[in-house]
Scaffold this motif. Structure first.
Motif, PDB file in Angstrom:
ATOM      1  N   GLN A 173       0.850  -1.183   0.000  1.00 40.92           N
ATOM      2  CA  GLN A 173       0.000   0.000   0.000  1.00 40.92           C
ATOM      3  C   GLN A 173       0.894   1.243   0.000  1.00 40.92           C
ATOM      4  OE1 GLN A 173      -0.614  -2.398   2.744  1.00 40.92           O
ATOM      5  NE2 GLN A 173      -1.709  -3.483   1.130  1.00 40.92           N
ATOM      6  N   LEU A 174       0.492   2.235  -0.762  1.00 39.94           N
ATOM      7  CA  LEU A 174       1.253   3.475  -0.875  1.00 39.94           C
ATOM      8  C   LEU A 174       0.363   4.642  -0.473  1.00 39.94           C
ATOM      9  CD1 LEU A 174       2.903   2.813  -4.362  1.00 39.94           C
ATOM     10  CD2 LEU A 174       3.902   2.422  -2.105  1.00 39.94           C
ATOM     11  N   LEU A 175       0.921   5.534   0.331  1.00 41.42           N
ATOM     12  CA  LEU A 175       0.162   6.680   0.806  1.00 41.42           C
ATOM     13  C   LEU A 175       0.984   7.943   0.594  1.00 41.42           C
ATOM     14  CD1 LEU A 175      -2.375   7.736   2.218  1.00 41.42           C
ATOM     15  CD2 LEU A 175      -1.187   7.404   4.393  1.00 41.42           C
ATOM     16  N   GLU A 176       0.467   8.835  -0.261  1.00 44.73           N
ATOM     17  CA  GLU A 176       1.161  10.089  -0.534  1.00 44.73           C
ATOM     18  C   GLU A 176       0.682  11.184   0.412  1.00 44.73           C
ATOM     19  OE1 GLU A 176       0.165   8.306  -4.706  1.00 44.73           O
ATOM     20  OE2 GLU A 176      -0.888   8.634  -2.797  1.00 44.73           O
ATOM     21  N   SER A 177       1.555  12.152   0.631  1.00 42.19           N
ATOM     22  CA  SER A 177       1.195  13.330   1.421  1.00 42.19           C
ATOM     23  C   SER A 177       2.078  14.490   0.987  1.00 42.19           C
ATOM     24  CB  SER A 177       1.366  13.059   2.918  1.00 42.19           C
ATOM     25  OG  SER A 177       2.718  12.758   3.207  1.00 42.19           O
ATOM     26  N   GLY A 178       1.702  15.694   1.420  1.00 36.09           N
ATOM     27  CA  GLY A 178       2.549  16.857   1.189  1.00 36.09           C
ATOM     28  C   GLY A 178       2.118  17.787   0.077  1.00 36.09           C
ATOM     29  N   GLY A 179       1.059  17.431  -0.627  1.00 38.79           N
ATOM     30  CA  GLY A 179       0.600  18.316  -1.689  1.00 38.79           C
ATOM     31  C   GLY A 179       0.009  19.597  -1.115  1.00 38.79           C
ATOM     32  N   GLY A 180      -0.259  20.552  -1.991  1.00 38.52           N
ATOM     33  CA  GLY A 180      -0.844  21.800  -1.555  1.00 38.52           C
ATOM     34  C   GLY A 180      -0.805  22.835  -2.655  1.00 38.52           C
ATOM     35  N   SER A 181      -1.054  24.073  -2.281  1.00 39.54           N
ATOM     36  CA  SER A 181      -1.047  25.184  -3.232  1.00 39.54           C
ATOM     37  C   SER A 181       0.122  26.092  -2.924  1.00 39.54           C
ATOM     38  CB  SER A 181      -2.359  25.969  -3.129  1.00 39.54           C
ATOM     39  OG  SER A 181      -3.453  25.164  -3.483  1.00 39.54           O
ATOM     40  N   VAL A 182       0.775  26.551  -3.981  1.00 37.48           N
ATOM     41  CA  VAL A 182       1.953  27.403  -3.811  1.00 37.48           C
ATOM     42  C   VAL A 182       2.042  28.338  -5.012  1.00 37.48           C
ATOM     43  CG1 VAL A 182       3.497  25.763  -4.960  1.00 37.48           C
ATOM     44  CG2 VAL A 182       4.424  27.351  -3.264  1.00 37.48           C
ATOM     45  N   GLN A 183       2.688  29.464  -4.826  1.00 37.95           N
ATOM     46  CA  GLN A 183       2.903  30.382  -5.941  1.00 37.95           C
ATOM     47  C   GLN A 183       4.105  29.940  -6.761  1.00 37.95           C
ATOM     48  OE1 GLN A 183       3.084  34.389  -4.294  1.00 37.95           O
ATOM     49  NE2 GLN A 183       0.908  34.643  -4.762  1.00 37.95           N
ATOM     50  N   ALA A 184       4.105  30.365  -7.998  1.00 34.75           N
ATOM     51  CA  ALA A 184       5.221  30.044  -8.883  1.00 34.75           C
ATOM     52  C   ALA A 184       6.539  30.476  -8.249  1.00 34.75           C
ATOM     53  CB  ALA A 184       5.039  30.733 -10.235  1.00 34.75           C
TER      54      ALA A 184
END
Length: 124
Positions: A3-14
């Motif tokens: 099983q694989l679980l991703e984390s850490g995504g989000g919104s950021v400016q260029a």
């Protein structure tokens, strides 16, 4: 099974940075390589970075070379993707994938295990 679980995504400016993590659970002993893929709306899923768990060699898509760095922890059950100098075109759902026995590289076919994905949004 793995099983694989991703984390850490989000919104950021260029120009900003994000760090994604992927935790592997289960029968991880035979994972040969782990790879980050991404898929933007209306586009094909593309390989971004791959790491060979034995030895730690990494390979990157041309579009992210010099900006993204993939790494793993000592237990080799967690991989990371450090993303710097982010661009709006990096906006996508990012997936972690794992392959046992042999490594398909940055191509999508051949990966047995996939996570659910984590969203990265880069605004201009």
């Amino acid at each position: 099974q793995v099983q694989l679980l991703e984390s850490g995504g989000g919104s950021v400016q260029a120009g900003g940075s994000l760090r994604l993590a992927c935790a592997a659970y289960g029968y991880t002993y035979n994972i040969y390589c782990m790879t980050w893929f991404r898929q933007a709306p209306g586009k094909e899923r593309e390989g971004v970075a791959v790491i060979y768990t034995s030895g730690g060699s990494t390979y990157y898509a041309d579009s992210v070379k010099g900006r993204f760095t993939m790494s793993q922890d000592n237990a080799k059950n967690n991989v990371y993707l450090q993303m710097n100098s982010l661009k709006p075109e990096d906006t996508a759902l990012y997936y972690c994938a794992a392959a046992p026995g042999s490594c398909p590289g940055l191509t999508r076919r051949g990966y047995n295990y996939w996570g659910q994905g984590t969203q990265v949004t880069v605004s201009s």
